[in-house]
Enzyme design. Sequence first.
Site, PDB file in Angstrom:
ATOM      1  N   ASP A 162       0.778  -1.230   0.000  1.00  0.00           N
ATOM      2  CA  ASP A 162       0.000   0.000   0.000  1.00  0.00           C
ATOM      3  C   ASP A 162       0.821   1.298   0.000  1.00  0.00           C
ATOM      4  OD1 ASP A 162      -1.560  -2.196   0.540  1.00  0.00           O
ATOM      5  OD2 ASP A 162      -2.763  -1.232   2.071  1.00  0.00           O
ATOM      6  N   GLU A 386       0.775  -9.194  11.722  1.00  0.00           N
ATOM      7  CA  GLU A 386       0.613  -8.840  10.302  1.00  0.00           C
ATOM      8  C   GLU A 386       1.982  -8.668   9.653  1.00  0.00           C
ATOM      9  OE1 GLU A 386      -1.667  -5.267   9.782  1.00  0.00           O
ATOM     10  OE2 GLU A 386      -1.817  -5.507   7.599  1.00  0.00           O
TER      11      GLU A 386
END
Length: 415
Positions: A162, A386
């Site tokens: 991202d 994550e």
Amino acid sequence: MNYYTTPSESARNILIANDRGGYTIPTSGLYPYQWNWDSAVAALGFAEFDINRAWVELETLFSGQWADGMVPHILFHKPDPGYFPGPDVWGGTGPIPSSGIIQPPLAATMARRVLDMDPVSGKERMRALFPKMLAWHRWIKAWRLDDHGAVCTTHPWEAGRDNAPDWDNTMAAIDASDVGEYQRRDTSHVNSADRPTKYDYDRYIKLVNIGREAGWDQAKLLELNPFRVADPTMSFTTLRAARDLLAVSNDLGLEADGLSADIDRLEAGARSLWNEGLGAFDARDAHTGEWAESVSNASYLCWYAGIESARMLERVKTVLTTVPHPIPSYDPHMPKFDERRYWRGPTWAFMNMLTGFGLAEMGHGVEAEALRLKTARLIAGHGFAEYFDPLTGGPAGGNSFTWTAAVWLHWAGRN
Ligand code: GLC
């Protein structure tokens, strides 16, 4: 981590807990839907203890395929107000409410791995999925290649990395002054210091608005979308997926017209991302031709795509011996390195796994094994986060994360 269960038990429990019936969410709260490349990795984790469930994960992903072959990056199976931007902001036009962009195509590669784990039970499942995966490949070929054959990303979220520094220059040229007010939800689930900034977010939403207003008409978006970057993630994963599709079509005798020629073109495109000045595979703005000058963890996916590089091998050796918890998503020697901010420094276990697959397949067993063991130590010591701080190993972002658990089961934690 709970000390009364083994890491493998914890990993299985995470997959089971994140299972929403036919699909797996990446983690509850932060990511409450089905994400495309996360699901492909999840399938590998399930395959370790429930091969049928592995196929179901992939089948559910393709149940969201659009009529033109596109497979969206998010499928919004059930509404969840805790996530932004949701289905209304995206305005996807497929059979299931969805986003309007893709993610790096891992599905064909992971489906082939699942098939190899149990060819007898998998054959029919693969036969049914194959034409859908081929249609997705053809969609990418139709709409995402630059003049060299490199695969472009049309939104930072499409490449799955991202806020990578790779997009900084392209993003700077986007005017997002008219995006208006919106409420982010990611920063209410996790520490905002670990997340993309508002500056980035305004531009993400601006690009979504452009796509929705164009009805996700790809021909129009070729004209309208200011963001078009030829990227190592997309290029290497698409090339790899095409190679796997060709192998499966040969093994099972399935139609795959033109695939060999596509592979040649994609390989030339992937090789064109070599930035000689930088000494690494790099992203390149498709409109301006400008390099990002970024050594990222996607640069190391060359072997995964079947491309050898002595210079990248030197780099991987250096990273394995000098960075405490490799592979950082951005080179720690570069000025924009930020060890906790998402794709600007942190280590991602599933990216390590992809690199590890490639290294092992291309004869670099020592490096592959070193990377696997370091990834195992990172997860065993710091949990199923994550992503991780590459300097301290500290967990960051969401926890009980599906793909980190899957990586443990399928690769890092294997004896
Ligand atoms: C973030 C990541 C992306 C991933 C998604 C769900 O947006 O950057 O790669 O697919 O989260 O885990």
